[in-house]
Scaffold this motif. Structure first.
Motif, PDB file in Angstrom:
ATOM      1  N   SER A 118      63.587  21.949  49.434  1.00 27.93           N
ATOM      2  CA  SER A 118      63.340  23.281  49.995  1.00 27.93           C
ATOM      3  C   SER A 118      61.964  23.355  50.660  1.00 27.93           C
ATOM      4  O   SER A 118      61.800  24.025  51.686  1.00 27.93           O
ATOM      5  N   VAL A 119      60.971  22.672  50.085  1.00 26.60           N
ATOM      6  CA  VAL A 119      59.638  22.644  50.694  1.00 26.60           C
ATOM      7  C   VAL A 119      59.693  21.934  52.047  1.00 26.60           C
ATOM      8  O   VAL A 119      59.106  22.396  53.039  1.00 26.60           O
ATOM      9  N   PHE A 155      61.421  24.197  54.514  1.00 27.78           N
ATOM     10  CA  PHE A 155      60.513  25.268  54.939  1.00 27.78           C
ATOM     11  C   PHE A 155      59.509  24.752  55.968  1.00 27.78           C
ATOM     12  O   PHE A 155      59.210  25.437  56.959  1.00 27.78           O
ATOM     13  N   GLN A 186      59.031  26.019  59.857  1.00 21.45           N
ATOM     14  CA  GLN A 186      57.753  26.522  60.362  1.00 21.45           C
ATOM     15  C   GLN A 186      57.311  25.805  61.636  1.00 21.45           C
ATOM     16  O   GLN A 186      56.545  26.377  62.426  1.00 21.45           O
ATOM     17  N   LEU A 231      51.227  31.149  54.062  1.00 21.10           N
ATOM     18  CA  LEU A 231      52.353  30.212  53.927  1.00 21.10           C
ATOM     19  C   LEU A 231      53.020  30.311  52.565  1.00 21.10           C
ATOM     20  O   LEU A 231      54.249  30.219  52.456  1.00 21.10           O
ATOM     21  N   GLN A 267      55.264  33.252  52.526  1.00 18.01           N
ATOM     22  CA  GLN A 267      56.454  32.978  53.332  1.00 18.01           C
ATOM     23  C   GLN A 267      57.408  32.029  52.608  1.00 18.01           C
ATOM     24  O   GLN A 267      58.638  32.201  52.663  1.00 18.01           O
ATOM     25  N   TYR A 268      56.859  31.015  51.911  1.00 11.95           N
ATOM     26  CA  TYR A 268      57.735  30.080  51.201  1.00 11.95           C
ATOM     27  C   TYR A 268      58.461  30.770  50.054  1.00 11.95           C
ATOM     28  O   TYR A 268      59.655  30.534  49.843  1.00 11.95           O
ATOM     29  N   PHE A 282      61.177  32.652  51.515  1.00 11.22           N
ATOM     30  CA  PHE A 282      62.216  31.709  51.962  1.00 11.22           C
ATOM     31  C   PHE A 282      63.051  31.217  50.782  1.00 11.22           C
ATOM     32  O   PHE A 282      64.285  31.145  50.867  1.00 11.22           O
ATOM     33  N   ALA A 283      62.383  30.869  49.672  1.00  9.30           N
ATOM     34  CA  ALA A 283      63.096  30.359  48.496  1.00  9.30           C
ATOM     35  C   ALA A 283      64.008  31.433  47.899  1.00  9.30           C
ATOM     36  O   ALA A 283      65.145  31.142  47.497  1.00  9.30           O
TER      37      ALA A 283
END
Length: 324
Positions: free
Chosen positions: A20-21, A24, A28, A60, A63-64, A67-68
Motif C-alpha cells: 500500500s505504501v 501510494f 503521488q 504526506l 494523505q497516506y 488513502f489507506a
C-alpha cells in the motif's frame, strides 16, 4: 498449528501494508488528478483551490492515512479514462486473466509432473535427454516471442486458432467467461499454451532434480531392500517427498505467471489485467495503476500464505522450526 497460521497472517498483513505504501507513492508521482478532472480553461488559482478541497496539499502522512482508509473500504479512486471506480474496472477485467492463468496452471501441472517423474526415473533414455535439451530452449525463449511464433504458425499459416480476443463469452452473475463456449476455448488455447511455455520447462527440471535426489536417499534404498514394488517406491515414497519443495516454488511461480500475462495479453489482445495495465501506463491513469498493483500484490500474498500453510500441514517440521 494455530500459532503458525497466525504468524503467517501477521506477515501477510505487513506485506500488504508495504504494498500500500508503494501504491501510494506511485499515485503521488504518476499523473496529476487536477489536470485529469479539469480543462485548460481553469485558472491556476482555481486549480490550487481544488487541490486544497481534495486534500492534495495535506502532509504526506495525512494523505497516506486517508488513502489507506479508503483502500480498506474498496475505494482506490476513479479511472479518469473509464470514468468509473478503478476497483470496478479491475474486477471487470479480472475474470479474463484468472481464466488464462488457471488454464496455464493446468497445462503446467498436467505435463510437468509426468514428464519430470519420467525423466527422473529413466534419466539416460533418449526421451529424457530430449526433454532436458528442450527445456533449456524453452526457458531461453521469451514468452512474447513464443506467442508471436504461435500466431504466425497456427493462425496465419494453418488457420486453426484465432489470433486475438476472447471470443464468445457467457455471463454468469457478472463473470464473463469463455470457458463455456467452443469459440471461447478456441481463443483461450494459444494464449494459455504461450503463457505456460515459460514455466513448464522450469517445473519439469525442478521435479526431475528433486526426485532424483530423493531416489538416492537412505530411506528409498531401505524401501528397495525391503522388496517393495517399484511403483510404490516411485509414487508413494519418492514422489510424495518430491512435492514438498515443488509446492513452495509453485506458489511463488503462480504470482510470477500473473505478471507474465502482461506480455501474453498484449500480443493476443486478451482483454485482461495485463492488457489493462499497459493501457493504464500509456494513459498515465494513476488510479488504475494503483488498483492493479494492489490487486496483484494481494493475490500474490494470499497465494503465498496459503502455500505456506499447506507446506506446514504437509511438513510438520516447518511448524516446529518456526516455533523456535
Amino acid at each position: 498449528m494455530i500459532a503458525f497460521i497466525i504468524r503467517r497472517f501477521i506477515q501477510a498483513v505487513f506485506v500488504i501494508a508495504v504494498i500500500s505504501v508503494i501504491a501510494f507513492a506511485i499515485k503521488q508521482n504518476v499523473g496529476d488528478p487536477i489536470r485529469d478532472i479539469t480543462g485548460i480553461s481553469v485558472s491556476a488559482a482555481e486549480r490550487e483551490a481544488m487541490r486544497d478541497k481534495l486534500g492534495l496539499n495535506d502532509p504526506l502522512l495525512t494523505q497516506y492515512i486517508r488513502f489507506a482508509k479508503d483502500a480498506l473500504h474498496g475505494d482506490l479512486g476513479n479511472s479518469f479514462f473509464y470514468k468509473r471506480p478503478a476497483v470496478d474496472v479491475i474486477l471487470s477485467k479480472a475474470p479474463a486473466t484468472i481464466e488464462l492463468v488457471f488454464v496455464s496452471a493446468l497445462i503446467i501441472v498436467g505435463l510437468s509432473i509426468p514428464l519430470g517423474v519420467y525423466s527422473a526415473i529413466y534419466p539416460k533414455r533418449f526421451f529424457s535427454r530430449f526433454l532436458m535439451g528442450s527445456s533449456i530452449v524453452g526457458v531461453s525463449i521469451p514468452v512474447f516471442l513464443t506467442a508471436i511464433m504461435m500466431i504466425y504458425l497456427f493462425s496465419i499459416k494453418l488457420g486453426w486458432f484465432p489470433s486475438y480476443g476472447r471470443g464468445e463469452l457467457v455471463s454468469l452473475g457478472g463473470w464473463d467467461t469463455g470457458m463455456l463456449t467452443v469459440d471461447g476455448w478456441m481463443h483461450l488455447i494459444m494464449p494459455s499454451v504461450a503463457l505456460s511455455s515459460i514455466m513448464l520447462p522450469l517445473f519439469i527440471r525442478l521435479i526431475r532434480s528433486e526426485m532424483m535426489e530423493v531416489l538416492e536417499s537412505e530411506y528409498v534404498k531401505y524401501a528397495w531392500a525391503k522388496g517393495l514394488t517399484r511403483r510404490r517406491i516411485w509414487f508413494v515414497h519418492a514422489f510424495k517427498n518430491t512435492l514438498l519443495p515443488v509446492i513452495t516454488v509453485g506458489g511463488v511461480q503462480l504470482g510470477i505467471t500473473i505478471a507474465f500475462t502482461i506480455l501474453t495479453e498484449t500480443v493476443f489482445q486478451w482483454q485482461g489485467l495485463g492488457f489493462l495495465f499497459m493501457e493504464a501506463v500509456e494513459r498515465a491513469d494513476a488510479s488504475l495503476l494503483v488498483a492493479y498493483l494492489m490487486f496483484v500484490g494481494i493475490v500474490m500474498v494470499v497465494v503465498n500464505t496459503i502455500v505456506d500453510i499447506i507446506y506446514g500441514v504437509v511438513n510438520p517440521t516447518i511448524r516446529i522450526t518456526g516455533a523456535k
